[in-house]
Design an enzyme around this catalytic site. Structure first.
Site, mmCIF file in Angstrom:
data_model
loop_
_atom_site.group_PDB
_atom_site.id
_atom_site.type_symbol
_atom_site.label_atom_id
_atom_site.label_comp_id
_atom_site.label_asym_id
_atom_site.label_seq_id
_atom_site.Cartn_x
_atom_site.Cartn_y
_atom_site.Cartn_z
ATOM 1 C CB THR A 298 -0.899 0.084 1.245
ATOM 2 O OG1 THR A 298 -0.082 0.348 2.402
ATOM 3 C CG2 THR A 298 -1.692 -1.176 1.459
ATOM 4 C CG ASP A 299 1.176 5.972 -1.085
ATOM 5 O OD1 ASP A 299 2.147 6.093 -0.314
ATOM 6 O OD2 ASP A 299 0.920 6.788 -1.985
ATOM 7 C CB ALA A 300 1.879 6.189 3.907
#
Length: 598
Positions: A298-300
């Site tokens: 995932t992105d953050a």
């Protein structure tokens, strides 16, 4: 850093599998106080964090600039991190990850490591140099990261920047042409991974046509399905087929033409699922149609595109259910008390498998992908700081690496306009250059670069777009021989501005962000009214040339303005040095705009 022999593939328990699926942010940690007040950087590993890594068989960590303050400190920290992982029951090494894209996004100190002028500058060199600089920059960055014990880089960015108002990608993209982005992205993947650093293509299925930053909101892309496949997805499809990158990072973006199914947010609203949580996008399209069998991260998850709508546990479960392997920054850990939240998250993840919210088989398959990637790159928990320090000091920021950085910066400079041979400047001793820049430090950098190259001693003055006395600026422009004006859009973030130097003389003349383009226009109008030779420089995304270029005799684009610093003194840096060379005629501008200026 020598690569150790790979570890044996273990049979992992459910708890170990789930621990491997988390990448923790260790940016700050305080022994007491509240999480929101904690701003003490983690430069050595606290015992509590080491114990948590071992206890939960954590899969990886992400480092920020606060964690990478010097070569020796970073190597020591990474050694401590892997030592903590060696005490886990699985004995699996950590993914030690970072955002070291180059250009705007660089976490290693710019005066120490080689950070380059970024992807759009590489795109500007493509016509003459093809994939040369994509390969060279990735090779250099990978060697420098590898020497520090960092084994994952969240790069390259292969978003196709189709939106001039894109606040978050812009010059982080190679350009607006999917074929160009595909070729340059593939070359960077090969450069990184052949030098021991795992890549993470981002941001799937594409962040190039948004005018909302997913750090602060939830963007939506309303392209037709046909356009999505021809533009947004094209670089991912090409690079998966040709390079099989180790990781791909998801985007917190709604793509209703790919998946218009909805979820109910924490405040009770029904909303379209972001790609990060869409099984259609992650499993059916990325894994099924594009045949990507690697690790998806995932992105953050602390970004507003997710955190405004989900509790941390909901966010992690939803991403895992969509088919994502790694949850990046799932919870904030800033104090020892926050480690209780990690314990709770692990318990809730185990429960979600036991109650069949998550598939036990899919969790096991995901953990197998993660361990296979660690095996492939021969990651190890055995990092010896003493044996690696000397090698790292020879590699990081070496003369050979800085030479490539300087060559890219020069060869990217793009001459968009040059009426009546305004360039190169033919300056005589004592002539006066008035410099207009987004802030005082950039004025200093431009002046230093010109002074270093000019054979004539020149006089300089400056107007900072953060604040200037209009009457004084008018007088300085009137008395100048040449005006050099630079602009950086989209707006700079706080970390890029560089402090309060601009306002310390007289706060009455401070300008807010909205006023600064108007101020630049007024200064350019003044220069035109008194017939001054004026050079406009687009320092970031070149779309601003449409607004300001008509007021100048010549226009250049540099795609970067990063300044190296040495003990708080501005040093020109590669972009300003390159600009000075082109301005004064010691180098030619070979770059070609990789985006359309309307």
């Amino acid at each position: 850093m020598p690569l150790q022999s790979s570890f044996a593939k273990p049979t992992l328990s459910l708890e170990q599998q789930l621990g491997q699926k988390l990448i923790l942010d260790l940016r700050y940690f305080c022994q007491q106080g509240s999480s929101k007040q904690c701003r003490t950087p983690v430069t050595t590993l606290p015992d509590e964090l080491a114990a948590a890594i071992a206890k939960h068989n954590i899969g990886g960590v992400i480092l920020f600039s606060e964690n990478t303050q010097s070569i020796e400190q970073t190597i020591t920290l990474n050694s401590q991190l892997q030592a903590a992982a060696s005490k886990s029951s699985s004995k699996l090494p950590l993914f030690i990850s970072i955002d070291q894209e180059g250009g705007r996004v660089a976490r290693l100190p710019r005066d120490v490591a080689t950070s380059f002028t970024g992807n759009m500058s590489i795109g500007a060199t493509y016509k003459k140099y093809a994939t040369q600089y994509a390969t060279q920059t990735a090779t250099v960055i990978a060697k420098e990261l590898n020497s520090l014990g960092i084994n994952v880089n969240y790069a390259p960015t292969v978003d196709v920047n189709m939106n001039p108002d894109n606040p978050v990608i812009n010059v982080r993209s190679f350009g607006e042409n999917p074929a160009l982005v595909s070729k340059l992205g593939a070359a960077q993947v090969a450069g990184f991974e052949s030098n021991g650093v795992i890549t993470s293509l981002k941001h799937f299925p594409g962040h190039g046509d948004t005018n909302v930053d997913s750090h602060t909101g939830l963007p939506q892309v309303n392209h037709s399905k046909e356009d999505i496949y021809q533009q947004d997805l094209a670089p991912f499809k090409h690079i998966i087929a040709t390079q099989n990158p180790g990781m791909i990072m998801t985007a917190h973006i709604q793509y209703p033409q790919l998946d218009n199914s909805t979820f109910v947010s924490v405040d009770g609203k029904s909303m379209i699922k972001p790609a990060t949580m869409s099984r259609t996008i992650i499993t059916d399209i990325l894994r099924g149609e594009l045949n990507y069998q690697g690790v998806v991260v995932t992105d953050a998850l602390d970004m507003a595109g997710i955190s405004h709508f989900f509790t941390p546990t909901q966010a992690v479960i939803n991403t895992f259910a969509a088919g994502v392997d790694l949850a990046l920054m799932p919870i904030e850990i800033r104090t020892p008390a926050d480690l209780n939240a990690l314990d709770k998250l692990m318990d809730e993840l185990v429960a979600s498998v036991n109650n069949k919210q998550l598939s036990k088989d899919e969790v096991a398959q995901s953990a197998a992908r993660i361990t296979a990637l660690k095996n492939k790159f021969k990651l190890t928990t055995q990092l010896d700081p003493l044996s690696t320090l000397a090698k790292a000091k020879d590699i990081i920021g070496s003369q050979a690496h800085r030479k490539i950085e300087a060559e890219l910066a020069v060869n990217a400079i793009t001459e968009v306009k040059n009426n009546n041979n305004a360039l190169p400047l033919n300056l005589r001793k004592g002539q006066h250059i008035h410099i207009i820049m987004p802030d005082t430090r950039k004025c200093m950098a431009m002046q230093q670069a010109l002074s270093a190259i000019s054979t004539a001693a020149l006089k300089y003055s400056c107007s900072s777009l953060q604040g200037f006395d209009p009457v004084k600026a008018h007088s300085l422009i009137k008395n100048a021989d040449v005006v050099i004006a630079g602009n950086a859009t989209p707006n700079q973030s706080a970390v890029e501005i560089g402090g309060m130097d601009d306002l310390k003389d007289d706060p009455r003349f401070a300008l807010n962000t909205a006023e600064q383009p108007k101020a630049l226009s007024s200064l350019l109008d003044i220069a035109a009214s008194v017939n001054k030779k004026t050079i406009f420089i687009s320092l970031r995304a070149p779309y601003d040339i449409a607004q300001f270029g008509s007021r100048a005799n010549a226009v250049l684009a540099s795609y970067a303005y990063n300044i190296d610093t040495d003990k708080n003194n501005a040093v020109a840096g590669p972009a300003f040095t390159a600009l000075a060379k082109v301005l004064l005629g010691s180098a030619h501008a070979h770059g070609v705009l990789p985006v359309t200026i309307k």
